[in-house]
Design a protein around this motif. Structure first.
Motif, PDB file in Angstrom:
ATOM      1  N   PRO A 265      38.512  48.306  42.883  1.00  0.00           N
ATOM      2  CA  PRO A 265      37.891  46.980  42.753  1.00  0.00           C
ATOM      3  C   PRO A 265      38.666  46.049  41.816  1.00  0.00           C
ATOM      4  O   PRO A 265      38.728  44.834  42.051  1.00  0.00           O
ATOM      5  N   VAL A 266      39.252  46.621  40.768  1.00  0.00           N
ATOM      6  CA  VAL A 266      40.038  45.809  39.828  1.00  0.00           C
ATOM      7  C   VAL A 266      41.256  45.227  40.543  1.00  0.00           C
ATOM      8  O   VAL A 266      41.562  44.034  40.444  1.00  0.00           O
ATOM      9  N   VAL A 267      41.966  46.080  41.276  1.00  0.00           N
ATOM     10  CA  VAL A 267      43.150  45.635  42.011  1.00  0.00           C
ATOM     11  C   VAL A 267      42.743  44.652  43.110  1.00  0.00           C
ATOM     12  O   VAL A 267      43.429  43.651  43.363  1.00  0.00           O
ATOM     13  N   GLY A 268      41.611  44.941  43.756  1.00  0.00           N
ATOM     14  CA  GLY A 268      41.128  44.050  44.810  1.00  0.00           C
ATOM     15  C   GLY A 268      40.846  42.647  44.302  1.00  0.00           C
ATOM     16  O   GLY A 268      41.208  41.645  44.950  1.00  0.00           O
ATOM     17  N   GLU A 269      40.212  42.539  43.133  1.00  0.00           N
ATOM     18  CA  GLU A 269      39.921  41.225  42.556  1.00  0.00           C
ATOM     19  C   GLU A 269      41.212  40.487  42.203  1.00  0.00           C
ATOM     20  O   GLU A 269      41.315  39.264  42.388  1.00  0.00           O
ATOM     21  N   MET A 270      42.205  41.228  41.724  1.00  0.00           N
ATOM     22  CA  MET A 270      43.490  40.600  41.403  1.00  0.00           C
ATOM     23  C   MET A 270      44.145  40.062  42.678  1.00  0.00           C
ATOM     24  O   MET A 270      44.676  38.952  42.690  1.00  0.00           O
ATOM     25  N   ALA A 271      44.102  40.858  43.738  1.00  0.00           N
ATOM     26  CA  ALA A 271      44.723  40.432  44.994  1.00  0.00           C
ATOM     27  C   ALA A 271      43.999  39.227  45.588  1.00  0.00           C
ATOM     28  O   ALA A 271      44.631  38.361  46.211  1.00  0.00           O
ATOM     29  N   LYS A 272      42.699  39.146  45.400  1.00  0.00           N
ATOM     30  CA  LYS A 272      41.916  38.023  45.952  1.00  0.00           C
ATOM     31  C   LYS A 272      42.328  36.687  45.335  1.00  0.00           C
ATOM     32  O   LYS A 272      42.109  35.619  45.932  1.00  0.00           O
ATOM     33  N   LYS A 273      42.918  36.716  44.144  1.00  0.00           N
ATOM     34  CA  LYS A 273      43.304  35.485  43.460  1.00  0.00           C
ATOM     35  C   LYS A 273      44.698  35.003  43.845  1.00  0.00           C
ATOM     36  O   LYS A 273      45.133  33.941  43.382  1.00  0.00           O
ATOM     37  N   GLU A 274      45.394  35.785  44.667  1.00  0.00           N
ATOM     38  CA  GLU A 274      46.754  35.411  45.056  1.00  0.00           C
ATOM     39  C   GLU A 274      46.744  34.319  46.130  1.00  0.00           C
ATOM     40  O   GLU A 274      45.775  34.185  46.904  1.00  0.00           O
TER      41      GLU A 274
ATOM     42  N   GLY B 263      43.020  42.416  49.277  1.00  0.00           N
ATOM     43  CA  GLY B 263      41.971  42.418  48.265  1.00  0.00           C
ATOM     44  C   GLY B 263      40.610  42.694  48.869  1.00  0.00           C
ATOM     45  O   GLY B 263      39.822  43.478  48.331  1.00  0.00           O
ATOM     46  N   ASP B 264      40.294  42.048  49.990  1.00  0.00           N
ATOM     47  CA  ASP B 264      39.019  42.299  50.675  1.00  0.00           C
ATOM     48  C   ASP B 264      38.914  43.762  51.098  1.00  0.00           C
ATOM     49  O   ASP B 264      37.847  44.382  50.976  1.00  0.00           O
ATOM     50  N   LEU B 265      40.027  44.288  51.601  1.00  0.00           N
ATOM     51  CA  LEU B 265      40.056  45.682  52.052  1.00  0.00           C
ATOM     52  C   LEU B 265      39.691  46.624  50.915  1.00  0.00           C
ATOM     53  O   LEU B 265      38.856  47.539  51.072  1.00  0.00           O
ATOM     54  N   LEU B 266      40.286  46.411  49.749  1.00  0.00           N
ATOM     55  CA  LEU B 266      40.028  47.295  48.609  1.00  0.00           C
ATOM     56  C   LEU B 266      38.624  47.091  48.045  1.00  0.00           C
ATOM     57  O   LEU B 266      37.982  48.057  47.608  1.00  0.00           O
ATOM     58  N   LEU B 267      38.130  45.868  48.050  1.00  0.00           N
ATOM     59  CA  LEU B 267      36.785  45.613  47.527  1.00  0.00           C
ATOM     60  C   LEU B 267      35.704  46.213  48.419  1.00  0.00           C
ATOM     61  O   LEU B 267      34.622  46.584  47.936  1.00  0.00           O
ATOM     62  N   GLU B 268      35.977  46.343  49.705  1.00  0.00           N
ATOM     63  CA  GLU B 268      34.992  46.916  50.635  1.00  0.00           C
ATOM     64  C   GLU B 268      35.082  48.443  50.700  1.00  0.00           C
ATOM     65  O   GLU B 268      34.233  49.086  51.308  1.00  0.00           O
ATOM     66  N   TRP B 269      36.094  49.001  50.077  1.00  0.00           N
ATOM     67  CA  TRP B 269      36.356  50.450  50.159  1.00  0.00           C
ATOM     68  C   TRP B 269      35.564  51.203  49.103  1.00  0.00           C
ATOM     69  O   TRP B 269      35.411  50.745  47.972  1.00  0.00           O
TER      70      TRP B 269
ATOM     71  N   ASN C 175      48.950  34.194  48.596  1.00  0.00           N
ATOM     72  CA  ASN C 175      49.371  34.813  49.851  1.00  0.00           C
ATOM     73  C   ASN C 175      48.141  35.323  50.620  1.00  0.00           C
ATOM     74  O   ASN C 175      47.345  36.107  50.097  1.00  0.00           O
ATOM     75  N   LYS C 176      47.991  34.868  51.850  1.00  0.00           N
ATOM     76  CA  LYS C 176      46.825  35.249  52.658  1.00  0.00           C
ATOM     77  C   LYS C 176      46.753  36.753  52.869  1.00  0.00           C
ATOM     78  O   LYS C 176      45.669  37.344  52.829  1.00  0.00           O
ATOM     79  N   ARG C 177      47.915  37.369  53.124  1.00  0.00           N
ATOM     80  CA  ARG C 177      47.923  38.812  53.383  1.00  0.00           C
ATOM     81  C   ARG C 177      47.447  39.589  52.153  1.00  0.00           C
ATOM     82  O   ARG C 177      46.704  40.564  52.288  1.00  0.00           O
ATOM     83  N   LEU C 178      47.834  39.137  50.973  1.00  0.00           N
ATOM     84  CA  LEU C 178      47.372  39.797  49.758  1.00  0.00           C
ATOM     85  C   LEU C 178      45.860  39.630  49.588  1.00  0.00           C
ATOM     86  O   LEU C 178      45.171  40.555  49.142  1.00  0.00           O
TER      87      LEU C 178
END
Length: 623
Positions: free
Chosen positions: A549-558, A567-573, A560-563
């Protein structure tokens, strides 16, 4: 009735198995169809299977019975312990003769002789460490001597029959030599080395000590999830971090948590899938002994198993049983080293290693009073070559530990198990155990050297404060018997909290695997054997549950759409490593890259690979 396979047909079949002939070419050479060739190959391979029924003549004092259940597990009943082990040796040779020979060649440093130069480095290592010499110098009790001689008699009795040898001997064109008790000891000491050698773990600590300031060094040596200790502690463990998700686990739930009213014990050594397996399962029944479990092939002891009244399981207890010492030498005379205020000559030995397909290799082994020089087998920790490094290892001492295993075979209570374990010299293990009266317990076992100075990395050979001062006593080692919580578990994690001299010796794994075991056990008031067994199949990673979830939140702030999608993928996992999911691969790739990124901030490119393996504590803190 099928005709025996002729020698010319066998030559063609072996050429196919070696990859030297294609099936069409082989069929043409024999003048038969591919289907006929397939049948011929099947007949040849079937002829290699041992006969598993009937009566045979063996060197026994009285008849013994060998039965195999539907799983192929051997059950042996004999009227004397010696006869029981003769029968075990015979059955083991029937099932695993080439494996036995592989095991002992590996220990003696003789694999290159049959498998070629690809095994030469391993042969050099095992000869340099001196597994054969350690086996030859081992002192055995009278009982262990009888057992090893009987087992050797059984193995050799099978080899003396006229039954065809396993196919590997035909493929490699050699015959096995007679088995001896020295072979069993050497094979067992190889197991010790596999669990306790790991010289690059010392090199990693040396890299950190050389390249980091004291404050960063302390953080680097910290451990992830250090609060997850085997024995409950007020402080979390502060040293020893090393990521090893592939390590072993064991656990036991007591009578009060068990649906049957009896303890339930599970042990999973997490060994790689080898064919054949390193384990040989058997039941051994003789006067005073009825035990079943996993035996390390070529040895007589049940390593993980149970009697009618007791059970035990193991994980690696990673307190250091070896040290590397930097030897002081002079460029003027490379044949001497500094010892006790004077220059002493290295003890030099030469051994010829036969190598299939090429000339023999002449190995030169240089030794100090501490042990052999092992630089070839230690990664370089700086731009300049490592100084001469000598190895001192507990496994070189003249004991086998078979006496402890034979005592376990006769155990009837937790008290008996503790008496047996006090004799255990090596490897260092976390033993969990239980008895039919409902008692459970944990004890670390093995001869852990007492060092006057807490140290990480290579030790100076010319400093007397780094000389071993005996071993920690059995009573001083981590233990917990009959806990109020009525369950115990180990996962190579720290046994205690804090940072004492004993704790600083360890290369403890992170606490994540232990956390999952603890969560699974404590989530239910009562557990069935099925519940306990299902923990072995748990697919949730506690690090992923915490950090994804920590990494997912970081990726959500990028930007880059793919990142952001990642982020969504990791937050839902939910942290499950299911094979149909993408998130486990994403998180694993991130974590491995993140470890290298963290390590590369302070370490040169040449040692990043070494340092990144131990950077988990720092990497987690930064996230």
């Amino acid at each position: 009735m099928n005709k025996p396979v002729s020698s010319s047909q066998q030559d063609v079949i072996l050429a196919i198995l070696r990859g030297e002939l294609r099936l069409d070419d082989a069929a043409g050479r024999l003048g038969i169809t591919r289907r006929a060739l397939s049948n011929l190959k099947r007949r040849y391979l079937k002829s290699k299977l041992p006969v598993l029924s009937g009566e045979i003549q063996a060197p026994l004092d009285a008849p013994a019975k060998v039965m195999r259940d539907r799983w192929g597990v051997v059950h042996i009943a004999a009227n004397a312990v010696a006869d029981c082990y003769t029968a075990l040796g015979y059955a083991m040779a029937q099932d695993r003769l080439w494996h036995l020979d592989f095991q002992r060649r590996q220990a003696h440093g003789r694999l290159s002789e049959i498998l070629g130069p690809g095994h030469l480095k391993a042969d050099r290592l095992h000869r340099t460490v001196g597994l054969t010499k350690a086996a030859e110098s081992t002192r055995l009790s009278d009982e262990a001597t009888v057992v090893l001689n009987a087992m050797s008699d059984g193995i050799n009795a099978w080899m003396e029959t006229d039954h065809p040898r396993p196919v590997e001997f035909d493929l490699l064109e050699y015959e096995p030599e007679p088995w001896s008790p020295i072979d069993s000891i050497a094979v067992w000491k190889w197991r010790w080395w596999m669990l306790t050698g790991r010289l690059d773990n010392i090199a990693i600590s040396e890299v950190a000590r050389r390249h980091l300031p004291p404050d960063l060094f302390e953080i680097f040596m910290s451990i992830e999830a250090g609060e997850e200790t085997i024995v409950p502690a007020r402080r979390e463990a502060e040293v020893g971090g090393f990521d090893s998700v592939e390590g072993s686990n064991n656990w036991v739930v007591g009578a009060g948590r068990s649906s049957s009213g009896k303890p339930i014990l599970a042990s999973d050594p997490h060994n790689p899938v080898w064919h054949p397996s390193q384990w040989y399962q058997a039941q051994l029944t003789a006067p005073g002994m009825d035990v079943i479990g996993a035996i390390f092939t070529g040895t007589p002891g049940v390593y993980i198993g149970h009697t009618r009244q007791t059970a035990w399981g193991v994980t690696n207890h990673t307190a250091s049983m070896r040290d590397l010492y930097t030897e002081a030498v002079t460029q003027d005379n490379p044949e001497v080293y500094w010892e006790s205020g004077d220059w002493q000559p290295f003890e030099v030995e030469s051994e010829e290693i036969k190598v299939r397909g090429q000339d023999s290799y002449l190995l030169t082994i240089c030794k100090t009073v501490r042990g052999p020089i092992v630089n070839e087998f230690v990664s370089q920790v700086d731009e300049t070559p490592n100084p001469p490094l000598s190895l001192k290892w507990v496994g070189s001492e003249p004991f086998s530990g078979f006496e402890s295993m034979l005592s376990l075979h006769r155990s009837k209570s937790v008290s008996d198990v503790l008496v047996a374990l006090e004799q255990w010299p090596c490897p260092a293990l976390n033993m969990v155990f239980a008895d039919s009266s409902g008692r459970i317990g944990y004890h670390a076992v093995g001869h852990i050297p007492r060092r006057p100075v807490t140290w990480h990395g290579f030790r100076p050979a010319d400093d007397p404060s780094h000389v071993w001062e005996g071993y920690y006593s059995f009573a001083e080692q981590p233990e917990w018997v009959d806990p109020d919580a009525d369950w115990l578990a180990t996962a190579n994690n720290p046994p205690w909290g804090g940072r004492g001299p004993y704790m600083s010796l360890g290369n403890w794994s992170d606490g994540f695997r232990y956390r999952r075991i603890r969560e699974r056990i404590t989530s239910q008031e009562t557990l069935t054997p099925e519940d306990v067994g299902q923990i072995q199949g748990d697919i949730y990673h506690a690090r992923a549950i915490e950090l994804a979830p920590v990494v997912g939140e970081m990726a959500k702030k990028e930007r880059n759409k793919r990142l952001r999608e990642i982020g969504d993928l990791l937050l839902e996992w939910d942290g499950a490593y299911a094979i149909v999911l993408v998130a486990p691969s994403v998180f694993t790739a991130f974590w491995e890259h993140w470890l290298r990124r963290v390590a590369s901030e302070r370490f040169s490119e040449g040692v990043v690979s070494l340092a990144s393996d131990r950077a988990g504590g720092v990497a987690r803190r930064l996230l």
